[in-house]
Design an enzyme around this catalytic site. Structure first.
Site, PDB file in Angstrom:
ATOM      1  N   ASN A 140       0.304   7.268  -1.032  1.00 16.88           N
ATOM      2  CA  ASN A 140      -0.037   6.308  -2.083  1.00 16.88           C
ATOM      3  C   ASN A 140      -1.540   6.432  -2.357  1.00 16.88           C
ATOM      4  O   ASN A 140      -2.359   6.213  -1.452  1.00 16.88           O
ATOM      5  CB  ASN A 140       0.342   4.898  -1.592  1.00 16.88           C
ATOM      6  N   ASP A 160      -3.355   4.719  -4.645  1.00 22.16           N
ATOM      7  CA  ASP A 160      -3.920   3.555  -5.352  1.00 22.16           C
ATOM      8  C   ASP A 160      -5.394   3.325  -5.040  1.00 22.16           C
ATOM      9  O   ASP A 160      -6.188   2.987  -5.921  1.00 22.16           O
ATOM     10  CB  ASP A 160      -3.186   2.270  -4.942  1.00 22.16           C
ATOM     11  N   HIS A 161      -5.732   3.468  -3.751  1.00 22.26           N
ATOM     12  CA  HIS A 161      -7.075   3.029  -3.375  1.00 22.26           C
ATOM     13  C   HIS A 161      -8.166   4.042  -3.702  1.00 22.26           C
ATOM     14  O   HIS A 161      -9.358   3.720  -3.598  1.00 22.26           O
ATOM     15  CB  HIS A 161      -7.097   2.550  -1.927  1.00 22.26           C
ATOM     16  N   ARG A 215     -16.859   0.693  -9.461  1.00 21.92           N
ATOM     17  CA  ARG A 215     -18.114   0.998 -10.141  1.00 21.92           C
ATOM     18  C   ARG A 215     -17.940   1.360 -11.617  1.00 21.92           C
ATOM     19  O   ARG A 215     -18.901   1.736 -12.277  1.00 21.92           O
ATOM     20  CB  ARG A 215     -18.822   2.157  -9.419  1.00 21.92           C
ATOM     21  N   HIS A 242       1.101   2.539  -7.614  1.00 18.10           N
ATOM     22  CA  HIS A 242       1.571   1.200  -7.991  1.00 18.10           C
ATOM     23  C   HIS A 242       0.811   0.747  -9.228  1.00 18.10           C
ATOM     24  O   HIS A 242      -0.395   0.521  -9.174  1.00 18.10           O
ATOM     25  CB  HIS A 242       1.314   0.244  -6.812  1.00 18.10           C
ATOM     26  N   ARG A 281       0.039  -2.101 -11.140  1.00 18.44           N
ATOM     27  CA  ARG A 281       0.140  -3.557 -11.014  1.00 18.44           C
ATOM     28  C   ARG A 281      -0.088  -4.217 -12.362  1.00 18.44           C
ATOM     29  O   ARG A 281      -0.756  -3.668 -13.245  1.00 18.44           O
ATOM     30  CB  ARG A 281      -0.905  -4.083 -10.013  1.00 18.44           C
ATOM     31  N   ARG A 285      -5.377  -3.497 -11.358  1.00 19.78           N
ATOM     32  CA  ARG A 285      -6.582  -3.552 -10.525  1.00 19.78           C
ATOM     33  C   ARG A 285      -6.945  -2.186  -9.950  1.00 19.78           C
ATOM     34  O   ARG A 285      -8.082  -1.948  -9.591  1.00 19.78           O
ATOM     35  CB  ARG A 285      -6.437  -4.583  -9.415  1.00 19.78           C
ATOM     36  N   GLU A 344       5.583   2.559  -8.148  1.00 21.21           N
ATOM     37  CA  GLU A 344       5.892   1.216  -7.669  1.00 21.21           C
ATOM     38  C   GLU A 344       5.566   0.232  -8.781  1.00 21.21           C
ATOM     39  O   GLU A 344       4.501   0.334  -9.410  1.00 21.21           O
ATOM     40  CB  GLU A 344       5.038   0.867  -6.452  1.00 21.21           C
ATOM     41  N   THR A 366       1.067  -5.977  -1.533  1.00 19.73           N
ATOM     42  CA  THR A 366       2.443  -6.465  -1.659  1.00 19.73           C
ATOM     43  C   THR A 366       2.836  -7.147  -0.356  1.00 19.73           C
ATOM     44  O   THR A 366       2.995  -6.497   0.662  1.00 19.73           O
ATOM     45  CB  THR A 366       3.393  -5.291  -1.969  1.00 19.73           C
ATOM     46  N   GLU A 397      13.463   0.728   0.581  1.00 17.73           N
ATOM     47  CA  GLU A 397      12.266   0.979   1.391  1.00 17.73           C
ATOM     48  C   GLU A 397      12.050  -0.245   2.250  1.00 17.73           C
ATOM     49  O   GLU A 397      11.860  -1.352   1.738  1.00 17.73           O
ATOM     50  CB  GLU A 397      11.041   1.233   0.498  1.00 17.73           C
ATOM     51  N   HIS A 411       4.247   0.279   4.387  1.00 24.13           N
ATOM     52  CA  HIS A 411       3.341  -0.871   4.344  1.00 24.13           C
ATOM     53  C   HIS A 411       2.664  -1.077   5.699  1.00 24.13           C
ATOM     54  O   HIS A 411       3.308  -1.391   6.684  1.00 24.13           O
ATOM     55  CB  HIS A 411       4.017  -2.174   3.917  1.00 24.13           C
TER      56      HIS A 411
END
Ligand code: PXP
Length: 241
Positions: A8, A10-11, A19, A44, A46, A50, A71, A102, A152, A188
């Protein structure tokens, strides 16, 4: 049973958005994960955008050569985006704006009609559907009954309390799902440490792991972080009876 590791990303987008720059690019990160041996990429989208944004999903769809798992919440907006982007898999997740991540499984029992309709809409355009659920018998059975291809299992409770009891809950739910013909994923809160015992559950076929890999990537680079996670998963698989 072969086990798939989906990363994943996302981060990577979280850092970019902090920034307002164009870097680091989650799509480039996805390419590096694939080159390092990831079996799929998870993102994901969202409601509040975000981290991953709509254009990231389009670029991921154009770039990912392994498997793209989107997701998303069971909203009309997200379903329309999935129908347009056509990821290989959609994982339906619960979503509340105020949560940091989540926080629970999808309440399939409480929202049966909405979830069932979403599953049918996605199936109609040839998308594999996975439901992110708690390790709960009634939820597993209903997920199967309403047409999900995969579930999942939410491993958050096990990660907070890595006890034999929580592990047994995951194992029981995984075995029931598998016996019903569902594919079984898990994710998760998993790290290189706590993934071992979960990977030892023979009926688990897939992991979706994000935060720990991106955290490691800051220290050792994303390619090494993916290889390290894969090695941890494989060590767990060796414990299968
Ligand atoms: N699987 C699902 C369905 C998720 O919602 C998340 C978090 O976005 C993950 C896996 C990955 O969790 P983590 O980032 O803690 O590895």
């Amino acid at each position: 049973m072969a086990i798939r590791l989906h990363i994943n990303i996302d981060h990577v987008a979280t850092i970019r958005n902090a920034r307002g720059t164009r870097y680091p690019d989650p799509v480039f990160a996805a390419q590096l994960c694939e080159q390092a041996g990831a079996d799929g990429i998870t993102a994901h989208l969202r409601e509040d955008r975000r981290h991953i944004r709509d254009e990231d999903m389009d670029r991921l769809r154009a770039s990912v050569t392994t498997l793209l798992n989107m997701e998303m919440a069971t909203t009309d907006e997200m379903l329309a985006i999935a129908e347009r982007v056509k990821p290989d898999v959609v994982t339906l997740v619960p979503e509340r704006r105020e949560e940091r991540t989540t926080e629970g499984g999808l309440d399939v029992l409480g929202h049966r009609v909405v979830v069932e309709k979403a599953v049918a809409r996605l199936r109609a355009v040839g998308i594999k559907v996975s439901l992110f659920i708690a390790a709960d018998e009634a939820t597993v059975r209903l997920s199967h009954a309403i047409g999900a291809h995969q579930i999942e299992l939410h491993t958050g409770d096990y990660c907070h309390d890595p006890s034999a009891r929580e592990l047994a809950r995951l194992r029981t739910a995984a075995e029931l799902s598998h016996s019903l013909g569902l594919e079984v994923a898990a994710g998760h809160g998993l790290t290189r440490q706590n993934v071992l015992e979960v990977a030892a559950i023979p009926t688990i076929a897939e992991f979706n792991i994000g935060h720990a890999v991106i955290g490691d990537a800051v220290m050792v680079g994303i390619s090494q972080a993916v290889r390290d996670m894969q090695a941890a998963v494989n060590r767990g698989v060796l414990r299968r009876g």
